[in-house]
Write an enzyme that holds these catalytic residues in place. Structure first.
Site, PDB file in Angstrom:
ATOM      1  N   HIS A 366     -75.139  -6.811  15.440  1.00 56.72           N
ATOM      2  CA  HIS A 366     -74.205  -5.828  15.307  1.00 56.72           C
ATOM      3  C   HIS A 366     -74.653  -4.867  14.428  1.00 56.72           C
ATOM      4  O   HIS A 366     -75.075  -4.907  13.236  1.00 56.72           O
ATOM      5  CB  HIS A 366     -72.888  -6.613  14.504  1.00 56.72           C
ATOM      6  CG  HIS A 366     -71.628  -5.586  14.348  1.00 56.72           C
ATOM      7  ND1 HIS A 366     -70.889  -5.515  13.541  1.00 56.72           N
ATOM      8  CD2 HIS A 366     -71.074  -4.899  15.626  1.00 56.72           C
ATOM      9  CE1 HIS A 366     -69.928  -4.745  13.871  1.00 56.72           C
ATOM     10  NE2 HIS A 366     -69.972  -4.302  15.043  1.00 56.72           N
ATOM     11  N   HIS A 367     -74.235  -3.445  15.148  1.00 54.08           N
ATOM     12  CA  HIS A 367     -74.579  -2.308  14.256  1.00 54.08           C
ATOM     13  C   HIS A 367     -73.287  -1.460  14.358  1.00 54.08           C
ATOM     14  O   HIS A 367     -72.761  -0.586  15.287  1.00 54.08           O
ATOM     15  CB  HIS A 367     -75.424  -1.300  14.770  1.00 54.08           C
ATOM     16  CG  HIS A 367     -76.942  -1.871  14.911  1.00 54.08           C
ATOM     17  ND1 HIS A 367     -77.777  -1.434  15.739  1.00 54.08           N
ATOM     18  CD2 HIS A 367     -77.445  -2.627  14.186  1.00 54.08           C
ATOM     19  CE1 HIS A 367     -79.004  -2.025  15.532  1.00 54.08           C
ATOM     20  NE2 HIS A 367     -78.912  -2.867  14.633  1.00 54.08           N
ATOM     21  N   GLU A 368     -72.405  -1.557  13.275  1.00 50.52           N
ATOM     22  CA  GLU A 368     -71.308  -0.861  13.211  1.00 50.52           C
ATOM     23  C   GLU A 368     -71.844   0.479  12.185  1.00 50.52           C
ATOM     24  O   GLU A 368     -72.157   0.354  11.127  1.00 50.52           O
ATOM     25  CB  GLU A 368     -70.161  -1.475  12.166  1.00 50.52           C
ATOM     26  CG  GLU A 368     -68.976  -0.908  12.055  1.00 50.52           C
ATOM     27  CD  GLU A 368     -68.279  -0.219  13.157  1.00 50.52           C
ATOM     28  OE1 GLU A 368     -67.677  -0.793  14.055  1.00 50.52           O
ATOM     29  OE2 GLU A 368     -68.310   1.075  13.444  1.00 50.52           O
ATOM     30  N   GLU A 461     -57.971  -6.992  19.837  1.00 50.18           N
ATOM     31  CA  GLU A 461     -57.793  -6.843  18.337  1.00 50.18           C
ATOM     32  C   GLU A 461     -56.532  -6.284  17.746  1.00 50.18           C
ATOM     33  O   GLU A 461     -56.042  -6.496  16.620  1.00 50.18           O
ATOM     34  CB  GLU A 461     -59.060  -5.954  17.928  1.00 50.18           C
ATOM     35  CG  GLU A 461     -59.125  -4.909  18.231  1.00 50.18           C
ATOM     36  CD  GLU A 461     -60.480  -3.914  17.986  1.00 50.18           C
ATOM     37  OE1 GLU A 461     -61.368  -4.708  17.337  1.00 50.18           O
ATOM     38  OE2 GLU A 461     -60.430  -2.736  17.946  1.00 50.18           O
TER      39      GLU A 461
END
Ligand code: NOJ
Length: 674
Positions: A366-368, A461
């Site tokens: 994950h790259h936020e 979400e």
């Protein structure tokens, strides 16, 4: 008298016709008819340039080329294996009569399911480096059709509920834009192959027409600003208009993919679709935190627990969000906070990657960025290399923010270029991508098959924290006909606890459980998340459907549907003879009759049916479901009884006659983890 040049193009089946024309000022226009009915009145083409005279008048045609193309190509993964690319093309070379003698090429392609056209700016002495102030392409519809739309230039990017109103009421909206005509046609405007250009927004002017507005470099769309920086030779994306007589036929139109270039990555056997779970929903509910602290979700121990669950049930992937430094600063537009290669102290990335490998599970990285893209760009090569070195072959990227680096829209040329760089960096390392807060899909997955899926939708979400309480039952009956037309969507379906106690008491999911299963089929994503937490799945009989349902399809058929009401999709597994059916409804209960004529007539099938119970409804009894089996064949008709906000999911697997008696009724006994 010399014959008038014929600038007419017809689709291979002859039903669609486009006519190109120049008016008395040499300004280019196009019009379109479907089955002899006018769809587009003469509609404007051309450009306003910054610092140069406009490229929109004084043209004459110097050359006209025509060709026909008809080939079938194979998707390495997808919603259908084989796609026929069959079109007639007309390429017009235009030149200005003025002293500048600048050239512009316009290419039209007509398929049986719609139109694509693009502009090319050839290399030439009087057009070298140039800046586009705006593209003047317009879509002048012959009548004021009903549009399903989401607003452009808003805080939450593409994450809005679709609204329905006449084109004449629209201000600025995103594409795909789906239209319903009074005489029963369905149209969709979008674009294909968005490369080194800005996304197209559609602007209404109070009438039945729409104009293209390119998302500018600077965040103020009203300012007189540059939208495209280019040097010849250059070309625009294809502007597309899909046409269907049934709304479901828009979904099985592959025109957007057909207007993209073939795969440039060569052998892509390393690109594999899969289902995944994740340390994710717990954060949205407030059970876990992304940042460090006593409820940190991404700990080594918790990641191993998720990996164990995935291994137990044959779920291929596990996503871990919140493992790297930066979340504590508050991630929205926090400057230079994220460190994409350093873990929190309670998360041992090397150990988790090793454990996942040992268990045969794909760890999804994950790259936020939090919209801090300059910070990400400084680190991303190293960040992808780290994942590559650990065997992490799939990464979800995120750009959660209103503006990028505080100044740019998510969909202008700046970010189109950024995403291009990311997809190439990832491909060099054999890494697959799931992009959140993306630029809308324009079919680039054909060219870069590692660019697998995107969010870019008001997803699951929002049920956890949406200020309005969450998505209404209608929402998922709209998005297959709107957002999903541009490409796969990482909506993250599959909730089992539908009335969860999250941070916000009025929030909940507004579907039944059977509808959650059906969404796994209806909403196409090659990386398909089962969104709930392992504790809500383990031992649940209905989880068998999630275990079984594939993510890679031989064929997709839309059996029925009305936008915003209901839809039934069947898909054939690419790696077995099984078919899977998903049917969903809005807030209204309904009974749908389904003919199974798509099945192989020589085979009998066991239908494993996951249905709403007789007393289920999204509001008062969302968890009411039943599982039963029936023997069916291609002559059978199934009656799908859908509860309010409900759905039905069916696996159809070939029955072996002598085993049938054992098959029937055996499903519950074989439920996982029981
Ligand atoms: C927004 C994404 O849509 C969501 O999936 C993710 O969990 C958060 N950003 C944080 O990365």
């Amino acid at each position: 008298m010399p014959a008038q040049p014929d600038y007419t193009l017809r689709s291979p089946d002859g039903h669609i016709q486009v006519v190109f024309s120049l008016d008395g000022h040499g300004s280019p226009f196009y019009s379109l008819e479907y089955k002899n009915k006018v769809i587009l009145e003469p509609s404007r083409l051309g450009f306003l340039l910054e610092g140069d005279p406009p490229l929109n008048r004084g043209f004459f045609v110097t050359n006209l080329e025509r060709r026909t193309f008809d080939e079938t190509w194979e998707q390495p993964w997808g919603e259908a294996r084989y796609i026929r690319e069959h079109y007639n093309e007309m390429k017009l070379h235009l030149q200005e009569e003025s002293i500048l003698r600048r050239e512009l090429i316009i290419v039209f392609r007509l398929f049986d399911d719609g139109l694509g056209f693009r502009y090319e700016f050839p290399k030439q002495p009087n057009l070298t480096d140039f800046r586009i102030a705006d593209e003047q392409t317009s879509f002048d519809f012959a009548a004021d059709h009903l549009a399903w739309w989401i607003p452009a230039y808003q805080e939450h990017r593409y994450e809005y509920l679709f609204q329905r109103s006449p084109v004449s009421s629209l201000a600025k909206v995103h594409t795909p834009l789906t239209l319903e005509t009074a005489d029963g046609l369905y149209l969709a405007i979008h674009e294909a192959n968005l490369t080194d250009y800005a996304a197209m927004v559609l602007k209404g002017a109070g009438g039945s027409g729409l104009e293209c507005e390119l998302v500018p470099w600077h965040s103020d769309p009203e300012a007189n600003v540059v939208r495209i920086r280019a040097a010849t030779p250059h070309r625009t994306p294809w502007r597309t208009l899909q046409i269907a007589e049934r709304p479901g036929d828009l979904i099985t139109s592959y025109l957007i993919l057909n207007l993209n270039e073939p795969n440039v990555l060569g052998d892509v056997s390393w690109v594999r679709s899969c289902k995944y779970i994740g340390i994710w929903w717990g954060m949205h509910l407030g059970i876990y935190s992304w940042g460090s602290g006593p409820s940190h979700g991404a700990t080594t121990a918790n990641a191993k627990r998720y990996i164990d669950f995935a291994a137990d049930y044959g779920i291929e992937g596990v996503l871990v969000e919140g493992w790297n430094i930066g979340w504590d600063e508050g991630f929205l537009n926090s400057k230079d906070a994220f460190d994409f290669t350093t873990s929190y102290p309670d998360f041992d990335l090397e150990e988790v990657a090793r454990y996942a490998k040992e268990k045969g599970v794909r760890l999804i990285g994950h790259h936020e960025t939090g919209g801090d893209v300059l910070n990400y760009e400084r680190q991303m090569a190293e960040a992808f290399t780290l994942y590559e070195s650990l065997g992490v072959d799939t990464v979800k990227t995120g750009y959660a923010s209103t503006l990028i680096d505080g100044v740019e829209w998510h969909h202008g040329q700046r970010m189109v270029r950024h995403h291009q760089e990311v997809v190439e960096l990832a491909a060099q390392r054999k890494i697959m991508l799931d992009v959140h807060e993306p630029v809308k899909d324009t079919g680039l997955r054909r060219t870069y098959p590692n660019l697998m899926t995107r969010e870019g939708v008001r997803g699951m979400e929002w049920n956890a924290w949406g200020p309005d309480g969450g998505n209404p039952p209608e929402h998922t009956t709209v998005i297959p006909f709107t957002r999903m037309l541009c490409g796969p969507l990482d909506y993250t379906p599959g909730l089992f606890d539908l009335t969860f106690q999250g941070k916000n008491p009025k929030n909940r999911e507004r579907t039944t459980l059977a509808k959650q299963l059906a969404l796994m089929v209806v909403l196409y994503s090659p990386l398909q998340m089962a969104a709930d937490m392992p504790e809500n799945y383990r031992g649940h009989p209905a989880f068998q459907f999630i275990v079984d349902v594939p993510t890679d399809w031989e064929e997709t058929l839309v059996l029925n549907g009305e936008i915003g009401e209901y839809i039934t999709i069947v898909r054939k597994d690419r790696h077995s003879d099984d078919w899977y059916l998903g049917s969903i409804t809005d807030e209204n209960a309904r009974i749908l009759e389904i003919e199974l004529s798509f099945l192989d007539p020589a085979v009998q099938y066991v239908a494993e049916i996951y249905a709403d119970s007789f007393d289920a409804d999204w509001e008062n009894n969302p968890h009411g479901y039943e599982i039963r089996q029936e023997l069916v064949d291609s002559a059978s008709t199934l009656e799908l009884v859908l509860a309010p906000g409900g759905g039905q999911a069916i696996r159809l697997r070939p029955a072996i006659q002598s085993w049938f008696l054992q098959d029937v009724g055996a499903l519950e006994a074989s439920a996982p983890g029981g």
